[in-house]
Design a protein around this motif. Structure first.
Motif, PDB file in Angstrom:
ATOM      1  N   VAL A 131       0.837  -1.202   0.000  1.00  0.00           N
ATOM      2  CA  VAL A 131       0.000   0.000   0.000  1.00  0.00           C
ATOM      3  C   VAL A 131       0.872   1.252   0.000  1.00  0.00           C
ATOM      4  O   VAL A 131       0.638   2.190  -0.765  1.00  0.00           O
ATOM      5  N   VAL A 132       1.883   1.257   0.852  1.00  0.00           N
ATOM      6  CA  VAL A 132       2.803   2.401   0.920  1.00  0.00           C
ATOM      7  C   VAL A 132       3.493   2.604  -0.426  1.00  0.00           C
ATOM      8  O   VAL A 132       3.620   3.739  -0.912  1.00  0.00           O
ATOM      9  N   ARG A 133       3.943   1.508  -1.021  1.00  0.00           N
ATOM     10  CA  ARG A 133       4.636   1.605  -2.306  1.00  0.00           C
ATOM     11  C   ARG A 133       3.727   2.208  -3.374  1.00  0.00           C
ATOM     12  O   ARG A 133       4.159   3.038  -4.192  1.00  0.00           O
ATOM     13  N   ASN A 134       2.449   1.827  -3.359  1.00  0.00           N
ATOM     14  CA  ASN A 134       1.493   2.373  -4.325  1.00  0.00           C
ATOM     15  C   ASN A 134       1.321   3.876  -4.154  1.00  0.00           C
ATOM     16  O   ASN A 134       1.216   4.612  -5.142  1.00  0.00           O
ATOM     17  N   ILE A 135       1.277   4.333  -2.908  1.00  0.00           N
ATOM     18  CA  ILE A 135       1.147   5.770  -2.664  1.00  0.00           C
ATOM     19  C   ILE A 135       2.384   6.502  -3.153  1.00  0.00           C
ATOM     20  O   ILE A 135       2.302   7.513  -3.863  1.00  0.00           O
ATOM     21  N   ARG A 156     -10.756   0.681  14.673  1.00  0.00           N
ATOM     22  CA  ARG A 156     -11.843   1.633  14.932  1.00  0.00           C
ATOM     23  C   ARG A 156     -11.413   3.081  14.744  1.00  0.00           C
ATOM     24  O   ARG A 156     -12.259   3.971  14.650  1.00  0.00           O
ATOM     25  N   TYR A 157     -10.117   3.317  14.691  1.00  0.00           N
ATOM     26  CA  TYR A 157      -9.630   4.683  14.488  1.00  0.00           C
ATOM     27  C   TYR A 157      -9.409   5.002  13.007  1.00  0.00           C
ATOM     28  O   TYR A 157      -9.150   6.152  12.659  1.00  0.00           O
ATOM     29  N   ALA A 158      -9.514   3.994  12.156  1.00  0.00           N
ATOM     30  CA  ALA A 158      -9.192   4.172  10.740  1.00  0.00           C
ATOM     31  C   ALA A 158     -10.297   4.904   9.982  1.00  0.00           C
ATOM     32  O   ALA A 158     -11.487   4.657  10.202  1.00  0.00           O
ATOM     33  N   ASP A 159      -9.889   5.796   9.080  1.00  0.00           N
ATOM     34  CA  ASP A 159     -10.829   6.438   8.166  1.00  0.00           C
ATOM     35  C   ASP A 159     -11.133   5.506   6.995  1.00  0.00           C
ATOM     36  O   ASP A 159     -12.202   5.576   6.392  1.00  0.00           O
ATOM     37  N   LEU A 160     -10.163   4.653   6.698  1.00  0.00           N
ATOM     38  CA  LEU A 160     -10.299   3.722   5.576  1.00  0.00           C
ATOM     39  C   LEU A 160      -9.669   2.389   5.947  1.00  0.00           C
ATOM     40  O   LEU A 160      -8.529   2.354   6.407  1.00  0.00           O
ATOM     41  N   ILE A 161     -10.429   1.301   5.764  1.00  0.00           N
ATOM     42  CA  ILE A 161      -9.905  -0.047   5.988  1.00  0.00           C
ATOM     43  C   ILE A 161      -9.752  -0.714   4.627  1.00  0.00           C
ATOM     44  O   ILE A 161     -10.693  -0.749   3.835  1.00  0.00           O
ATOM     45  N   ILE A 162      -8.555  -1.219   4.368  1.00  0.00           N
ATOM     46  CA  ILE A 162      -8.283  -1.894   3.100  1.00  0.00           C
ATOM     47  C   ILE A 162      -8.214  -3.396   3.343  1.00  0.00           C
ATOM     48  O   ILE A 162      -7.203  -3.909   3.830  1.00  0.00           O
ATOM     49  N   PRO A 163      -9.295  -4.126   3.045  1.00  0.00           N
ATOM     50  CA  PRO A 163      -9.260  -5.580   3.219  1.00  0.00           C
ATOM     51  C   PRO A 163      -8.429  -6.234   2.115  1.00  0.00           C
ATOM     52  O   PRO A 163      -8.176  -5.621   1.077  1.00  0.00           O
ATOM     53  N   GLN A 164      -7.985  -7.447   2.356  1.00  0.00           N
ATOM     54  CA  GLN A 164      -7.169  -8.212   1.407  1.00  0.00           C
ATOM     55  C   GLN A 164      -5.813  -7.559   1.156  1.00  0.00           C
ATOM     56  O   GLN A 164      -5.152  -7.815   0.157  1.00  0.00           O
ATOM     57  N   GLY A 184      -2.546  -5.508   0.273  1.00  0.00           N
ATOM     58  CA  GLY A 184      -2.104  -4.804  -0.919  1.00  0.00           C
ATOM     59  C   GLY A 184      -2.659  -5.343  -2.211  1.00  0.00           C
ATOM     60  O   GLY A 184      -2.418  -4.763  -3.283  1.00  0.00           O
ATOM     61  N   GLU A 185      -3.416  -6.440  -2.146  1.00  0.00           N
ATOM     62  CA  GLU A 185      -3.996  -7.024  -3.354  1.00  0.00           C
ATOM     63  C   GLU A 185      -5.305  -6.364  -3.749  1.00  0.00           C
ATOM     64  O   GLU A 185      -5.841  -6.626  -4.822  1.00  0.00           O
ATOM     65  N   ASN A 186      -5.837  -5.530  -2.885  1.00  0.00           N
ATOM     66  CA  ASN A 186      -7.130  -4.892  -3.148  1.00  0.00           C
ATOM     67  C   ASN A 186      -6.915  -3.638  -3.995  1.00  0.00           C
ATOM     68  O   ASN A 186      -6.784  -2.537  -3.489  1.00  0.00           O
ATOM     69  N   LYS A 187      -6.894  -3.824  -5.306  1.00  0.00           N
ATOM     70  CA  LYS A 187      -6.588  -2.729  -6.227  1.00  0.00           C
ATOM     71  C   LYS A 187      -7.643  -1.631  -6.189  1.00  0.00           C
ATOM     72  O   LYS A 187      -7.317  -0.451  -6.298  1.00  0.00           O
ATOM     73  N   LYS A 188      -8.916  -2.000  -6.038  1.00  0.00           N
ATOM     74  CA  LYS A 188      -9.975  -1.001  -6.041  1.00  0.00           C
ATOM     75  C   LYS A 188      -9.848  -0.073  -4.830  1.00  0.00           C
ATOM     76  O   LYS A 188      -9.988   1.142  -4.949  1.00  0.00           O
ATOM     77  N   ALA A 189      -9.584  -0.665  -3.663  1.00  0.00           N
ATOM     78  CA  ALA A 189      -9.441   0.146  -2.455  1.00  0.00           C
ATOM     79  C   ALA A 189      -8.235   1.062  -2.568  1.00  0.00           C
ATOM     80  O   ALA A 189      -8.280   2.223  -2.144  1.00  0.00           O
ATOM     81  N   ILE A 190      -7.162   0.559  -3.145  1.00  0.00           N
ATOM     82  CA  ILE A 190      -5.958   1.370  -3.311  1.00  0.00           C
ATOM     83  C   ILE A 190      -6.219   2.521  -4.277  1.00  0.00           C
ATOM     84  O   ILE A 190      -5.762   3.650  -4.068  1.00  0.00           O
ATOM     85  N   ASP A 191      -6.993   2.251  -5.335  1.00  0.00           N
ATOM     86  CA  ASP A 191      -7.336   3.311  -6.290  1.00  0.00           C
ATOM     87  C   ASP A 191      -8.187   4.393  -5.617  1.00  0.00           C
ATOM     88  O   ASP A 191      -7.994   5.590  -5.863  1.00  0.00           O
ATOM     89  N   ILE A 192      -9.131   3.967  -4.783  1.00  0.00           N
ATOM     90  CA  ILE A 192      -9.973   4.927  -4.052  1.00  0.00           C
ATOM     91  C   ILE A 192      -9.106   5.785  -3.127  1.00  0.00           C
ATOM     92  O   ILE A 192      -9.270   7.007  -3.040  1.00  0.00           O
ATOM     93  N   MET A 193      -8.196   5.119  -2.429  1.00  0.00           N
ATOM     94  CA  MET A 193      -7.292   5.820  -1.526  1.00  0.00           C
ATOM     95  C   MET A 193      -6.462   6.844  -2.291  1.00  0.00           C
ATOM     96  O   MET A 193      -6.313   8.004  -1.855  1.00  0.00           O
ATOM     97  N   HIS A 194      -5.935   6.436  -3.442  1.00  0.00           N
ATOM     98  CA  HIS A 194      -5.116   7.332  -4.255  1.00  0.00           C
ATOM     99  C   HIS A 194      -5.917   8.545  -4.713  1.00  0.00           C
ATOM    100  O   HIS A 194      -5.447   9.687  -4.632  1.00  0.00           O
ATOM    101  N   THR A 195      -7.142   8.307  -5.178  1.00  0.00           N
ATOM    102  CA  THR A 195      -7.993   9.410  -5.632  1.00  0.00           C
ATOM    103  C   THR A 195      -8.276  10.391  -4.500  1.00  0.00           C
ATOM    104  O   THR A 195      -8.257  11.617  -4.685  1.00  0.00           O
TER     105      THR A 195
END
Length: 211
Positions: free
Chosen positions: A17-21, A174-182, A184-195
């Motif tokens: 996830v960090v690498r993607n950012i 419970r403190y997270a604004d965004l939870i990314i399941p699966q 670093g394999e969750n490409k859709k969540a990573i794309d949302i995070m990036h946007t």
């Protein structure tokens, strides 16, 4: 400055996830602050004792130094980030010079566990993954990078990683604004995070891309 905290269990996929950012931003606009660099300085402690330290417990970290460095960066001042050796189980003499950047990423298993540190963050992310997947990744990593045998890794997982995860890491979801399941394999969540990040960094550009 936009400060992002990324937490999650050992082997959850935080690094991906960090690498993607980082790859999605200009190199001169992002600084990475690994929480692992801020383990306590154990100089003076015998190696045998160092190896017994529970590195997945909140008390293993130098929170005061980490928080002060984030405040310094936020104030526009550079810091000397410590470095840590997993083989030596101790902080090294060398430091890494970190300049303030538009984006600062704090990454680590307990990045969201400290209230004062959380309050410095603009976005809090928890990277989640199945426990079996995390164990496999830990085995692969620790054998190659940390010189451990499979049995050593499995024993450590049962005795330390799993109970510490359940007690200290999992509750920080419970403190997270965004939870990314699966992980670093969750490409859709990573794309949302990036946007989302790009929208806050360059609102006009982001909204133009979305039309």
């Amino acid at each position: 400055m936009y400060i992002i905290g990324i937490a999650g269990g050992t082997g959850s996929g935080k690094t991906t996830v960090v690498r993607n950012i980082i790859e999605s931003l200009p190199a001169e606009e992002v600084a990475l602050i690994p929480q692992d660099s801020y383990y306590n300085d154990n100089t003076g402690m015998p190696m045998e004792e160092r190896r017994k330290i529970n590195f997945d417990h909140p008390c293993a970290f130098d929170w005061k130094l980490l928080i002060s460095h984030i405040k310094e960066l936020k104030a526009g001042r550079a810091v000397e980030q410590p470095t840590y050796s997993y083989l030596e189980c101790n902080r090294l003499k060398e430091t890494i010079h970190i300049e303030p950047q538009k984006v600062v990423i704090i990454e680590g298993i307990l990045a969201l566990s400290n209230k004062e540190l959380r309050e410095l963050m603009d976005l809090k992310i928890f990277v989640d993954a199945d426990s079996d997947e995390r164990l496999i990744r830990v085995i692969e990593r620790d054998i190659v990078e940390r010189g451990r045998t499979v049995q050593m890794v499995v024993d450590r997982y049962i005795d330390v990683l799993k109970p510490m995860h359940l007690e200290f890491i999992e509750p920080t979801k419970r403190y997270a604004d965004l939870i990314i399941p699966q992980g670093g394999e969750n490409k859709k969540a990573i794309d949302i995070m990036h946007t989302y990040i790009m929208h806050h960094l360059k609102p006009n550009q982001a909204s133009g891309c979305m039309l």
